[in-house]
Design a protein around this motif. Structure first.
Motif, PDB file in Angstrom:
ATOM      1  N   SER A 171      41.106  53.710  23.636  1.00  0.00           N
ATOM      2  CA  SER A 171      42.039  54.751  24.099  1.00  0.00           C
ATOM      3  C   SER A 171      42.799  55.399  22.946  1.00  0.00           C
ATOM      4  N   ARG A 172      42.793  54.780  21.770  1.00  0.00           N
ATOM      5  CA  ARG A 172      43.466  55.380  20.610  1.00  0.00           C
ATOM      6  C   ARG A 172      42.672  56.564  20.066  1.00  0.00           C
ATOM      7  N   LEU A 173      41.392  56.634  20.433  1.00  0.00           N
ATOM      8  CA  LEU A 173      40.571  57.809  20.099  1.00  0.00           C
ATOM      9  C   LEU A 173      40.638  58.745  21.295  1.00  0.00           C
ATOM     10  N   ARG A 627      40.788  39.478  22.405  1.00  0.00           N
ATOM     11  CA  ARG A 627      41.829  39.890  23.351  1.00  0.00           C
ATOM     12  C   ARG A 627      41.334  41.051  24.219  1.00  0.00           C
ATOM     13  N   GLN A 628      40.596  41.976  23.607  1.00  0.00           N
ATOM     14  CA  GLN A 628      40.062  43.112  24.357  1.00  0.00           C
ATOM     15  C   GLN A 628      39.102  42.642  25.443  1.00  0.00           C
ATOM     16  N   VAL A 629      38.231  41.696  25.108  1.00  0.00           N
ATOM     17  CA  VAL A 629      37.277  41.174  26.096  1.00  0.00           C
ATOM     18  C   VAL A 629      38.014  40.451  27.219  1.00  0.00           C
ATOM     19  N   ASP A 630      39.014  39.655  26.864  1.00  0.00           N
ATOM     20  CA  ASP A 630      39.793  38.949  27.886  1.00  0.00           C
ATOM     21  C   ASP A 630      40.461  39.932  28.840  1.00  0.00           C
ATOM     22  N   GLU A 631      41.024  41.007  28.293  1.00  0.00           N
ATOM     23  CA  GLU A 631      41.694  42.008  29.140  1.00  0.00           C
ATOM     24  C   GLU A 631      40.686  42.657  30.092  1.00  0.00           C
ATOM     25  N   TRP A 632      39.503  42.975  29.587  1.00  0.00           N
ATOM     26  CA  TRP A 632      38.481  43.602  30.423  1.00  0.00           C
ATOM     27  C   TRP A 632      38.056  42.660  31.548  1.00  0.00           C
ATOM     28  N   LEU A 633      37.816  41.389  31.218  1.00  0.00           N
ATOM     29  CA  LEU A 633      37.371  40.420  32.220  1.00  0.00           C
ATOM     30  C   LEU A 633      38.461  40.179  33.273  1.00  0.00           C
ATOM     31  N   LYS A 634      39.705  40.177  32.841  1.00  0.00           N
ATOM     32  CA  LYS A 634      40.797  39.992  33.793  1.00  0.00           C
ATOM     33  C   LYS A 634      40.890  41.180  34.746  1.00  0.00           C
ATOM     34  N   CYS A 635      40.674  42.388  34.218  1.00  0.00           N
ATOM     35  CA  CYS A 635      40.668  43.569  35.083  1.00  0.00           C
ATOM     36  C   CYS A 635      39.508  43.501  36.082  1.00  0.00           C
ATOM     37  N   GLU A 636      38.350  43.100  35.595  1.00  0.00           N
ATOM     38  CA  GLU A 636      37.194  42.976  36.486  1.00  0.00           C
ATOM     39  C   GLU A 636      37.487  41.965  37.602  1.00  0.00           C
ATOM     40  N   VAL A 709      48.963  44.084  44.153  1.00  0.00           N
ATOM     41  CA  VAL A 709      48.033  44.760  43.247  1.00  0.00           C
ATOM     42  C   VAL A 709      47.663  46.104  43.870  1.00  0.00           C
ATOM     43  N   ARG A 710      48.032  47.199  43.180  1.00  0.00           N
ATOM     44  CA  ARG A 710      47.780  48.547  43.721  1.00  0.00           C
ATOM     45  C   ARG A 710      46.392  49.060  43.332  1.00  0.00           C
ATOM     46  N   SER A 711      46.056  48.973  42.049  1.00  0.00           N
ATOM     47  CA  SER A 711      44.777  49.507  41.575  1.00  0.00           C
ATOM     48  C   SER A 711      44.426  48.879  40.244  1.00  0.00           C
ATOM     49  N   VAL A 712      43.155  49.004  39.869  1.00  0.00           N
ATOM     50  CA  VAL A 712      42.662  48.491  38.589  1.00  0.00           C
ATOM     51  C   VAL A 712      41.813  49.575  37.934  1.00  0.00           C
ATOM     52  N   ASN A 713      42.102  49.872  36.667  1.00  0.00           N
ATOM     53  CA  ASN A 713      41.326  50.848  35.911  1.00  0.00           C
ATOM     54  C   ASN A 713      40.590  50.099  34.809  1.00  0.00           C
ATOM     55  N   LEU A 714      39.271  49.897  35.019  1.00  0.00           N
ATOM     56  CA  LEU A 714      38.483  49.141  34.051  1.00  0.00           C
ATOM     57  C   LEU A 714      38.352  49.870  32.725  1.00  0.00           C
ATOM     58  N   ASP A 715      38.178  51.184  32.773  1.00  0.00           N
ATOM     59  CA  ASP A 715      37.984  51.951  31.544  1.00  0.00           C
ATOM     60  C   ASP A 715      39.190  51.826  30.606  1.00  0.00           C
ATOM     61  N   GLU A 716      40.388  51.841  31.185  1.00  0.00           N
ATOM     62  CA  GLU A 716      41.596  51.755  30.369  1.00  0.00           C
ATOM     63  C   GLU A 716      42.162  50.339  30.319  1.00  0.00           C
ATOM     64  N   ARG A 717      41.467  49.400  31.006  1.00  0.00           N
ATOM     65  CA  ARG A 717      41.893  48.001  31.059  1.00  0.00           C
ATOM     66  C   ARG A 717      43.362  47.899  31.507  1.00  0.00           C
ATOM     67  N   LYS A 718      43.661  48.541  32.643  1.00  0.00           N
ATOM     68  CA  LYS A 718      45.013  48.577  33.181  1.00  0.00           C
ATOM     69  C   LYS A 718      45.032  48.076  34.615  1.00  0.00           C
ATOM     70  N   ILE A 719      46.050  47.306  34.936  1.00  0.00           N
ATOM     71  CA  ILE A 719      46.266  46.820  36.300  1.00  0.00           C
ATOM     72  C   ILE A 719      47.608  47.368  36.768  1.00  0.00           C
ATOM     73  N   ASP A 720      47.599  48.172  37.834  1.00  0.00           N
ATOM     74  CA  ASP A 720      48.835  48.757  38.369  1.00  0.00           C
ATOM     75  C   ASP A 720      49.333  47.906  39.526  1.00  0.00           C
ATOM     76  N   LEU A 721      50.626  47.612  39.496  1.00  0.00           N
ATOM     77  CA  LEU A 721      51.240  46.753  40.500  1.00  0.00           C
ATOM     78  C   LEU A 721      52.344  47.505  41.235  1.00  0.00           C
ATOM     79  N   ALA A 722      52.640  47.033  42.447  1.00  0.00           N
ATOM     80  CA  ALA A 722      53.775  47.553  43.214  1.00  0.00           C
ATOM     81  C   ALA A 722      54.778  46.424  43.395  1.00  0.00           C
TER      82      ALA A 722
END
Length: 786
Positions: A171-173, A627-636, A709-722
């Protein structure tokens, strides 16, 4: 004068002529009060040959590329330092802006989105400071890119209106890369690809690239690892020369390698590792000796097989360390060595370097000696088995009866080593790690905590003792250059932030501007039983500096040790291999050449500086990739839990929201500030909290929450919560000014703090409330009758 050989352009030299060196050219420019023209340079050095003119031009262009000189609009060469230009590296941000991290240190410079059009994350640039932005940050203007970012870019390929586009995974690119039809090379819509940038971006056009590798479909098993490896430039291929060298290595220890080694095959050395470990690089044995112990730590003699400056050594240095992903490893050494000839497998002869130590009854290192040996592991034990044996498991104690006395003495030694560790006030973290449990399709079935037991700490203390003994040896002999493991005290800014955080919780860190490890250890001891202990420990860790490798010994703050070096893992860490070679060099100097000391190497100081920086970089690179792989797997994993509710704790507070660590899973998600109760929220950076302007509601570190848990964005490795509910560790919602509001009572946001009631008022209030409830109950009863 030096002879110009076209080295700056990497071309074969067509001639050799005398031209000024870089240092001479810099001196010439520095000597003038204003920028220097090419003609003035030619005149100063009296260069009359046309070939000299061409050579100087090439050298000046190379100096421009390296940021040593600036070519001005007046067609002259000037010094960046006199133009207030700063050299640094661009760090992009997902929102389009960026920062320039100066090479010389100091605060980063903010780079506006408009300026970021012409650069990419990772570029080295020259920046001119332009004052401060509206938020008080130093702001910079891009003057020139002096070193474009290296490496290809991983991203997802899309076809939009017949136009090929790669959206970078990093995402930095934040610039999409355009791919012409002839440069797609078979890539299909939605696939993950590797793209090479062929045309850099400018203010009018996006970067243009060519697909050089197709990794596969977006959600293919293991794709997250393939992406991380390429994004972080982790080497995975062995050179042809390395493969040839490894092919010549025998499957068993060569006969000539036994010469001049101490034979420890009868010593009851054992390995203790995890259940899924495959490379065993340390074995231990402890025996009672008087009122203390003799401890042997035998480490795989990798330096015998990996000789300096060979192709294998160069590949190992490039990797720097092994990188451990879930169910996958990128090893520092080829498998034939890492899992075979160098691994201390049970019941086979292995070459090793031994640290033999005498430890007192109080856990003090009294004496140590080092030597090459040949050994045979008498058992391959696991942490689980050792802990069970020490707990009295009769079946395991019988099965491993031949090494049981060693296990028990190791445990006895550990007890005094632990007391010694506590006496010197080493900072003891109780971290809880997690591991992923995969099914046959490599999808995550569950995330389980990894619990440390007494066997982990037994091995840890033995390794620390060996590392201390090695560091002392190197410290005593200045000529034996090696790398120390250095952990410096916390920097002042981090220290201030940590103290501010503690004060909000009613805690204090002693020690003034120079706290000791004992001061930190005291804080950890105070909070050990608190429900927010893990969070406080996390914040303490954030206040620390990162440990690095350096030829200069500055001690290890976290372990409260004056000297410390890495000796115990040469299969997976290059600094350990460097240290083994240095020890062999010392022994060779003291004892003379021998077959057992082959692989010795004395590193010059300037090379050690480079090695320290490189090995520190490869360690950070590995941490970032894993850490990047862990974040991706957690999002999945969380994709299957959208809509579900969990408990959690506020782990971080920012101006844009709250990061929540979900209980048990140790997964972080974001509650964006826009999804909080309708209000204007203000961020307090020092106290790590958000305050509602009207409601005066406060959200701070450590508050317990209930989330959905509201939504998960795998591409950005983000988990949105309410946010469903929040309470402070004391059990009540915190409010600014000390007012605590009970959510269950149904108080409305924005209500003013109630005045304190006396006893009679409280009784009247309770009586009125009961009457109200009773009236409501009767009314409901009447409705039912009707």
């Amino acid at each position: 004068m030096t002879k110009e050989k076209n080295q700056e352009t990497h071309e074969q030299p067509e001639y050799e002529v005398e031209i000024p060196s870089r240092e001479q050219l810099l001196e010439a420019v520095e000597a003038r009060l204003k920028p220097t023209t090419f003609e003035e340079i030619i005149e100063r050095f009296k260069l009359t040959d046309e070939r000299q003119h061409i050579g100087v031009k090439r050298r000046l262009r190379a100096m421009e590329r390296d940021g040593q000189l600036i070519y001005t609009k007046a067609n002259a060469y000037g010094l960046p330092s006199r133009m207030n230009l700063i050299k640094g590296r661009i760090i992009g941000h997902r929102d389009g802006f960026g920062f320039c991290k100066p090479d010389e240190g100091g605060a980063d410079l903010f780079i506006s989105p408009n300026q970021m059009y012409t650069v990419m994350h990772g570029d080295r640039v020259l920046v001119q400071e332009q004052g401060k932005d509206s938020k008080g940050r130093r702001e910079g203007r891009i003057v020139r890119v002096i070193e474009p970012r290296e490496g290809n870019i991983v991203g997802r390929f899309f076809i939009d209106h017949d136009l090929g586009v790669v959206v970078p995974d990093d995402s930095r690119l934040n610039q999409d890369i355009l791919v012409p039809e002839e440069a797609r090379n078979g890539a299909r819509h939605g696939q993950i690809v590797v793209v090479k940038v062929t045309h850099r971006p400018n203010r009018r056009t996006s970067p243009i690239g060519e697909v050089v590798e197709i990794l596969g479909e977006h959600m293919a098993p293991g794709m997250e690892i393939e992406i991380a490896i390429r994004e972080h430039d982790i080497p995975t291929e062995w050179s042809a020369k390395t493969e040839q060298e490894v092919a010549r290595v025998a499957e068993t220890v060569p006969e000539e390698a036994y010469a001049d080694r101490i034979d420890l095959r009868a010593l009851k050395l054992i390995t203790i590792d995890g259940e899924d470990s495959r490379d065993f690089d340390d074995a231990v044995c402890a025996e009672r000796e008087g009122d203390g112990w003799r401890l042997w730590v035998a480490i795989a003699d990798v330096s015998y097989y990996v000789r300096p400056n060979t192709a294998l050594d160069k590949d190992a240095l490039e990797r720097g360390n092994s990188v451990y992903f879930p169910n996958f490893v990128v090893p520092m050494l080829p498998e034939k060595l890492s899992n075979g000839l160098c691994s201390l497998n049970p019941d086979v002869d292995r070459l090793c370097m031994v640290a033999e130590m005498k430890v007192s009854a109080h856990g003090k290192l009294q004496h140590s000696k080092f030597y090459p040996a040949v050994m045979k592991s008498h058992a391959r034990l696991t942490y689980t088995k050792v802990a069970a044996m020490l707990d009295g498991d009769p079946k395991l104690r019988q099965e491993y009866d031949h090494v049981l006395s060693n296990v028990e003495e190791l445990h006895n030694l550990f007890k005094v080593l632990k007391r010694a560790r506590q006496a010197r006030h080493a900072i003891e973290f109780e971290t809880l790690e997690t591991r992923f449990i995969f099914n046959a399709e490599r999808k995550i079935e569950s995330i389980e905590p990894v619990r440390r037991n007494v066997a982990h700490t037994i091995i840890e203390e033995c390794m620390i003792m060996a590392n201390v003994a090695t560091a002392r040896l190197i410290e005593e002999h200045d000529e034996a250059g090696a790398l120390f493991r250095v952990h410096e005290p916390p920097a002042s800014e981090r220290l201030t932030n940590f103290r501010s955080f503690l004060s909000e919780l009613g805690l204090t860190l002693k020690g003034g501007d120079d706290p000791s490890p004992a001061d930190y250890a005291e804080v950890l001891e105070q909070v050990r039983e608190r429900p927010d202990a893990e969070l406080i420990q996390t914040m303490l860790l954030r206040s620390m500096q990162q440990a690095v490798y350096s030829p200069d010994n500055a001690g290890h703050f976290g372990l409260a040790l004056d000297e410390y070096a890495h000796f115990t893992s040469p299969i997976r860490r290059y600094p350990d291999l460097v240290l083994h070679r240095a020890i062999k060099s010392l022994l060779k100097k003291q004892q003379g050449p021998s077959k057992a000391l082959e692989g010795a190497w004395m590193y010059p100081d300037e090379q050690l500086d480079e090695l320290g920086e490189h090995c520190s970089m490869t360690e950070r690179r590995a941490d970032d990739a894993t850490r990047q792989v862990d974040e991706w797997l957690k999002c999945e994993y969380m994709q299957d839990h959208i809509g579900e509710e969990f408990g959690g704790v506020i782990a971080s507070v920012t101006n844009f929201g709250l990061f929540i660590r979900i209980d048990d899973l140790h997964i972080d998600g974001l509650i964006h500030v826009s999804s909080l109760d309708n209000d204007y929220y203000h961020f307090d950076n020092e106290k790590h909290l958000l305050i509602g302007e009207n409601s005066r509601r406060v959200y701070r570190l450590g508050d317990k929450v209930r989330i959905r848990v509201r939504s998960v964005n795998l591409d950005e490795r983000k988990i949105d919560l309410a946010l469903l509910a929040a309470e402070s560790p004391a059990g009540k919602d915190r409010m600014a000014g000390g007012w605590k509001k009970d959510e269950a009572a149904g108080d409305k946001a924005g209500q003013q703090p109630p005045r304190k009631k006396n006893k009679q008022q409280k009784k009247a209030h309770v009586k009125a409330k009961r009457a109200k409830v009773e009236a409501k109950r009767k009314a409901m009863k009447g409705k039912k009758k009707r």
